[in-house]
Design an enzyme around this catalytic site. Sequence first.
Site, mmCIF file in Angstrom:
data_model
loop_
_atom_site.group_PDB
_atom_site.id
_atom_site.type_symbol
_atom_site.label_atom_id
_atom_site.label_comp_id
_atom_site.label_asym_id
_atom_site.label_seq_id
_atom_site.Cartn_x
_atom_site.Cartn_y
_atom_site.Cartn_z
ATOM 1 N N LYS A 79 -28.093 22.806 -47.989
ATOM 2 C CA LYS A 79 -29.488 22.641 -47.542
ATOM 3 C C LYS A 79 -29.682 23.425 -46.248
ATOM 4 C CE LYS A 79 -32.822 18.885 -46.525
ATOM 5 N NZ LYS A 79 -32.986 17.411 -46.426
ATOM 6 N N SER A 154 -36.793 15.443 -49.088
ATOM 7 C CA SER A 154 -36.910 16.802 -48.603
ATOM 8 C C SER A 154 -35.836 17.747 -49.154
ATOM 9 C CB SER A 154 -36.842 16.810 -47.072
ATOM 10 O OG SER A 154 -35.577 16.380 -46.628
ATOM 11 N N SER A 178 -34.225 11.418 -48.619
ATOM 12 C CA SER A 178 -34.269 12.844 -48.977
ATOM 13 C C SER A 178 -33.132 13.378 -49.834
ATOM 14 C CB SER A 178 -34.345 13.688 -47.716
ATOM 15 O OG SER A 178 -35.673 13.742 -47.299
#
Length: 486
Positions: A79, A154, A178
């Site tokens: 990420k 997210s 997330s």
Amino acid sequence: MELFNLTIHELHGMLNKGETTSEAITESVLGRIKAVDGKVRSYITVTEEVARTQAKQADQAGKSGKAPSPVTGIPVAIKDNMCTEGVKTTCASRILGNFIPPYNATVVENLNKAGYVMPGKANMDEFAMGSSTENSGYFVTRNPWDLERIPGGSSGGSAAAVAAGECIAALGSDTGGSIRQPAACCGVVGLKPTYGRVSRFGLVAFASSLDQIGPITKDVTDAAIIMNLIGGHDPKDSTSADLAMPDFTSSLKKDVKGMTIGIPREYFIDGMDPEVDRSVRDAVKTLEGLGAKVVDVTLPHTGYAVATYYILATSEASSNLARYDGVKYGFRAEGAKDLLDMYMKSRSQGFGPEVKRRIMLGTYALSAGYYDAFYKKGQQVRTLIKRDFDEAFKSVDVIATPTAPTAAFKIGEKSEDPLQMYLSDIFTISVNLAGIPGISIPCGFTKSNLPIGLQLLGKHFDEAAIFRAAFAYEQATDHHKKRPKL
Ligand code: GLN
């Protein structure tokens, strides 16, 4: 099956038997990215060169007889809020658009030492603020099961990349859901470890008392494999726990005999999608059939969790994001009259609307005269929420809930209504407030073929219990074997 569709443990087995090479796996993943990322848009940066070099090194290490780790030669996406030395780390924000970290996050360093391959940096909501990846400062990631829908957020880029075969596994971060919510939306496995289990060193901070890094994978075994590598004490993170790390793969057993699973009545609410409700209840029945005792539990302060989270997370964010001022690194606006003007222009141009909203909310909650009414009150309610879990876990080993109230919603459906968006986190955020571990695993599909997630929660530092229940369920079902058609 194509190499890119396989799991870490399957590929590791093939590598060990000499049936494939890391170069072949890496080319399969890079080819898949070329073929589908124009549609899915999981990656902010694809690191082809890095990946090819690492794959060669992994194959050479194999030839020289060096014992491989379970991820040696396997592509794992990162990420874009975890620092990667020499590789742009944007946090999906314009304000970090030119930021190239001079060091690796501890989790990245650990994977490096294990010989992994990095295919790229995954898209996300800007500064991890969001539930749909629509808040990325660059572009929206699409759900591989239905390109008109959000992949969750997210960590939407990480989850979409795993589901689409654009990597074998990924790392995400979870401050209020997330990892788990995008895993549920994309039909993959996502684990948020106990707060303190995994080092946050090198993770760009959103809300430091809630943030945790964890794996997003195609199955439970792969999640345990990644946890074994990224978990453990790190002197560089003062909040990382100095506790022995169990071998999580040894908690993967095919039954749940002797385990008690709690069902919190507050998590089966009006407004929840009936298909989600049914799948989760069926999953609980399956676990019962595998030997678990199922009992009702109550988490009475659940109704305050969303409000509490949005006071505390925004307060911490307003403080953490004060560092982006255009001085030492990151974006600096042109044409400022003086220093104050430079701060104002850089921050106004560098941050997107959701991040600005959070900074304003948090600054307000922390300001003199309001601190006691908002921030302090939020902390007190947080304690009550944690105590609810402590009480429930006196009589159960694991708590089972839906991961999200609905399957993936349409792109644009909630982006104009922040409160509706915040409510998609209703089942995940209490877990961060309490600091306990939680996993989301696939437990079925809606009629329109969208994945549904089952959330399993455990006591502090008892990831082993949720791994066991999750693995037993997975072995008894085949939802995790389905792949989206792209
Ligand atoms: N959706 C939540 C938020 O917007 C959680 C985000 C996260 O876990 N990083 O804050």
